[in-house]
Write a protein that holds these residues in place. Structure first.
Motif, PDB file in Angstrom:
ATOM      1  N   ALA A   1       6.624  -9.894 -41.732  1.00  0.00           N
ATOM      2  CA  ALA A   1       7.103  -8.508 -41.645  1.00  0.00           C
ATOM      3  C   ALA A   1       6.375  -7.767 -40.527  1.00  0.00           C
ATOM      4  CB  ALA A   1       6.890  -7.793 -42.973  1.00  0.00           C
ATOM      5  N   ALA A   2       5.064  -7.956 -40.454  1.00  0.00           N
ATOM      6  CA  ALA A   2       4.274  -7.307 -39.411  1.00  0.00           C
ATOM      7  C   ALA A   2       4.705  -7.784 -38.029  1.00  0.00           C
ATOM      8  CB  ALA A   2       2.792  -7.580 -39.634  1.00  0.00           C
ATOM      9  N   ARG A   3       4.930  -9.106 -37.924  1.00  0.00           N
ATOM     10  CA  ARG A   3       5.363  -9.655 -36.630  1.00  0.00           C
ATOM     11  C   ARG A   3       6.699  -9.062 -36.207  1.00  0.00           C
ATOM     12  NH1 ARG A   3       8.747 -12.819 -34.618  1.00  0.00           N
ATOM     13  NH2 ARG A   3       9.647 -13.311 -36.637  1.00  0.00           N
ATOM     14  N   GLY A   4       7.591  -8.894 -37.172  1.00  0.00           N
ATOM     15  CA  GLY A   4       8.899  -8.323 -36.869  1.00  0.00           C
ATOM     16  C   GLY A   4       8.803  -6.907 -36.307  1.00  0.00           C
ATOM     17  N   VAL A   5       7.833  -6.156 -36.800  1.00  0.00           N
ATOM     18  CA  VAL A   5       7.651  -4.776 -36.324  1.00  0.00           C
ATOM     19  C   VAL A   5       7.017  -4.770 -34.932  1.00  0.00           C
ATOM     20  CG1 VAL A   5       6.432  -2.597 -36.727  1.00  0.00           C
ATOM     21  CG2 VAL A   5       7.492  -3.810 -38.648  1.00  0.00           C
ATOM     22  N   ILE A   6       5.905  -5.505 -34.774  1.00  0.00           N
ATOM     23  CA  ILE A   6       5.137  -5.442 -33.524  1.00  0.00           C
ATOM     24  C   ILE A   6       5.848  -6.137 -32.374  1.00  0.00           C
ATOM     25  CG2 ILE A   6       3.744  -7.549 -33.788  1.00  0.00           C
ATOM     26  CD1 ILE A   6       2.454  -4.100 -32.605  1.00  0.00           C
TER      27      ILE A   6
ATOM     28  N   GLN B   1       4.388  -4.665 -24.390  1.00  0.00           N
ATOM     29  CA  GLN B   1       3.072  -4.756 -23.743  1.00  0.00           C
ATOM     30  C   GLN B   1       2.099  -5.536 -24.626  1.00  0.00           C
ATOM     31  OE1 GLN B   1       2.077  -0.555 -22.644  1.00  0.00           O
ATOM     32  NE2 GLN B   1       1.854  -1.449 -20.636  1.00  0.00           N
ATOM     33  N   ARG B   2       2.428  -6.787 -24.848  1.00  0.00           N
ATOM     34  CA  ARG B   2       1.560  -7.589 -25.708  1.00  0.00           C
ATOM     35  C   ARG B   2       1.789  -9.059 -25.394  1.00  0.00           C
ATOM     36  NH1 ARG B   2       4.215  -9.814 -30.173  1.00  0.00           N
ATOM     37  NH2 ARG B   2       2.286  -9.861 -31.396  1.00  0.00           N
ATOM     38  N   LYS B   3       0.848  -9.892 -25.804  1.00  0.00           N
ATOM     39  CA  LYS B   3       1.003 -11.331 -25.668  1.00  0.00           C
ATOM     40  C   LYS B   3       1.397 -11.873 -27.051  1.00  0.00           C
ATOM     41  CE  LYS B   3      -2.234 -11.687 -21.864  1.00  0.00           C
ATOM     42  NZ  LYS B   3      -1.136 -11.862 -20.902  1.00  0.00           N
ATOM     43  N   PRO B   4       2.507 -12.612 -27.143  1.00  0.00           N
ATOM     44  CA  PRO B   4       2.989 -13.054 -28.443  1.00  0.00           C
ATOM     45  C   PRO B   4       2.043 -14.049 -29.113  1.00  0.00           C
ATOM     46  CG  PRO B   4       4.256 -14.071 -26.670  1.00  0.00           C
ATOM     47  CD  PRO B   4       3.376 -13.058 -26.040  1.00  0.00           C
ATOM     48  N   ILE B   5       1.797 -13.834 -30.405  1.00  0.00           N
ATOM     49  CA  ILE B   5       1.030 -14.794 -31.200  1.00  0.00           C
ATOM     50  C   ILE B   5       1.768 -15.008 -32.507  1.00  0.00           C
ATOM     51  CG2 ILE B   5      -1.208 -14.172 -30.188  1.00  0.00           C
ATOM     52  CD1 ILE B   5      -1.784 -12.557 -32.707  1.00  0.00           C
ATOM     53  N   LYS B   6       1.490 -16.129 -33.154  1.00  0.00           N
ATOM     54  CA  LYS B   6       2.158 -16.450 -34.426  1.00  0.00           C
ATOM     55  C   LYS B   6       1.104 -16.576 -35.523  1.00  0.00           C
ATOM     56  CE  LYS B   6       6.138 -18.848 -32.372  1.00  0.00           C
ATOM     57  NZ  LYS B   6       6.900 -20.107 -32.309  1.00  0.00           N
TER      58      LYS B   6
ATOM     59  N   ASP C   1      -2.597  -5.890 -30.617  1.00  0.00           N
ATOM     60  CA  ASP C   1      -1.769  -5.355 -31.704  1.00  0.00           C
ATOM     61  C   ASP C   1      -2.545  -4.379 -32.593  1.00  0.00           C
ATOM     62  OD1 ASP C   1       0.227  -6.920 -30.735  1.00  0.00           O
ATOM     63  OD2 ASP C   1       0.072  -8.472 -32.270  1.00  0.00           O
ATOM     64  N   GLN C   2      -3.868  -4.326 -32.419  1.00  0.00           N
ATOM     65  CA  GLN C   2      -4.675  -3.409 -33.226  1.00  0.00           C
ATOM     66  C   GLN C   2      -5.176  -2.217 -32.417  1.00  0.00           C
ATOM     67  OE1 GLN C   2      -7.577  -5.014 -36.066  1.00  0.00           O
ATOM     68  NE2 GLN C   2      -6.876  -7.061 -35.549  1.00  0.00           N
ATOM     69  N   SER C   3      -4.566  -1.970 -31.282  1.00  0.00           N
ATOM     70  CA  SER C   3      -5.005  -0.844 -30.460  1.00  0.00           C
ATOM     71  C   SER C   3      -4.444   0.463 -31.022  1.00  0.00           C
ATOM     72  CB  SER C   3      -4.522  -1.028 -29.016  1.00  0.00           C
ATOM     73  OG  SER C   3      -4.959   0.035 -28.225  1.00  0.00           O
ATOM     74  N   ILE C   4      -5.318   1.252 -31.640  1.00  0.00           N
ATOM     75  CA  ILE C   4      -4.858   2.489 -32.297  1.00  0.00           C
ATOM     76  C   ILE C   4      -5.601   3.717 -31.782  1.00  0.00           C
ATOM     77  CG2 ILE C   4      -4.154   1.318 -34.424  1.00  0.00           C
ATOM     78  CD1 ILE C   4      -6.812   2.312 -35.669  1.00  0.00           C
TER      79      ILE C   4
END
Length: 263
Positions: free
Chosen positions: A246-251, A256-261, A204-207
Motif C-alpha cells: 500500500a505504501a509503495r502504491g502511494v509513493i 523524484q525518487r529511486k524505486p525500491i521494493k 521516501d522519508q524526506s518530511i
C-alpha cells in the motif's frame, strides 16, 4: 578492526537525540578514551565547535552567543522596526522563514540583494540587512549561521579547510534525506580530499522541506560521487507485506525518487 584511529572519523546525524544514542552505542564499543577521540554529533553542534576554534579567521568572536528560536524572533521584530516594515502586513515568522531559507542555501545579504525579483524580496532584504546588523552587534549567531559561517570559513581559508580535510579520513552522515544545501556543501568540503563519505538516507522519508531539507541532495549524491557503492536496504522489519504494498502504491507517484521494493 580496520586500523583507523577514532580521531580520523566524523559521524554526523540530524537530531540531538540520535547523536546521544550514537554516542551511547559507541561508548560500549570503544570505551571513554576511544569515544573522546571521535567527532560525533549534529551538524550544528560540530559547526559550533569549529567556529569557536577557527571563527577568528572570518572575524567571529570565539565567545559568540547562539540564539534559539525565541531569541531570533525577538531580534527579527526589532529588525522589522528598524527596516520600517509593518509587522501586521508582513508576518514576522514568514520573514524569518525567508531569511532562514536564504541562509540554508548559503545566500548572504549581498547575494540576496542581487537575486531579489519581487516587492516581497525587497521587504525581506531590508529586514535581512537589519537582522544581520543586530546579530553582529550582539555578537550572536542563529542556527542557520552555524552552518553558513562554517561553509564560509572553509571557502575563505583554504588552509583551515585543509587541516580538517587531512584529519577526517572517514565521514558518515545519517538521515541524509533531511540535509539542506548548506549541509551538503559542508559535507563535500570536508570530504574533499579523501572522498571517503558514507551517507545513509531514504528519499521516501524526506518530511522536513519546511525546515529547508532538500531532497535533491540524496538524488544528486550519485552524480557527485559516481564511484560510490550503493547498498539498498529493502528488508523491512516493521510492517506486513500488505502495508508495504500500500505504501509503495502511494509513493510510486513521486517521480523524484529511486524505486525500491520493500519486503
Amino acid at each position: 578492526v580496520c586500523g583507523v584511529s577514532p580521531y580520523r572519523i566524523m559521524a554526523v546525524t540530524f537530531t540531538n537525540k540520535a547523536a546521544r544514542e550514537m554516542r551511547e552505542r559507541l561508548l560500549t564499543l570503544l570505551g571513554p578514551a576511544g569515544l573522546d577521540k571521535l567527532t560525533v554529533g549534529t551538524f550544528h553542534a560540530i559547526c559550533a565547535r569549529i567556529l569557536r576554534r577557527e571563527g577568528k579567521h572570518i572575524g567571529l568572536d570565539p565567545a559568540f552567543s547562539i540564539y534559539d528560536d525565541e531569541d531570533q524572533m525577538s531580534v527579527l521584530k526589532r529588525a522589522l522596526d528598524e527596516a520600517g516594515v509593518d509587522s501586521k502586513r508582513h508576518a514576522p515568522r514568514a520573514v524569518l522563514s525567508a531569511i532562514s531559507s536564504a541562509k540554508s542555501q548559503l545566500i548572504d545579504v549581498e547575494e540576496f540583494g542581487r537575486r531579489k525579483s519581487s516587492y516581497y524580496d525587497e521587504i525581506v532584504l531590508r529586514v535581512y540587512q537589519a537582522y544581520e546588523a543586530l546579530l553582529a552587534q550582539k555578537k550572536a549567531l542563529d542556527f542557520d549561521d552555524l552552518l553558513a559561517k562554517t561553509a564560509r570559513l572553509f571557502q575563505a581559508t583554504p588552509e583551515v579547510l585543509a587541516r580538517y580535510q587531512d584529519r577526517y579520513l572517514h565521514l558518515l552522515i545519517d538521515e541524509f534525506q533531511d540535509t539542506n544545501i548548506a549541509q551538503y556543501v559542508l559535507a563535500k568540503l570536508v570530504a574533499g580530499r579523501w572522498r571517503n563519505i558514507c551517507v545513509v538516507g531514504d528519499p521516501d522519508q524526506s518530511i522536513y522541506s519546511w525546515r529547508q531539507a532538500d531532497i535533491r541532495n540524496i538524488l544528486n549524491f550519485q552524480r557527485d560521487y559516481p564511484d560510490a557503492k550503493v547498498v539498498i536496504l529493502e528488508q523491512n522489519y516493521r510492517s506486513t507485506q500488505t502495508i508495504l504494498e500500500a505504501a509503495r502504491g502511494v509513493i510510486a507517484a513521486n517521480r523524484q525518487r529511486k524505486p525500491i521494493k520493500l519486503w
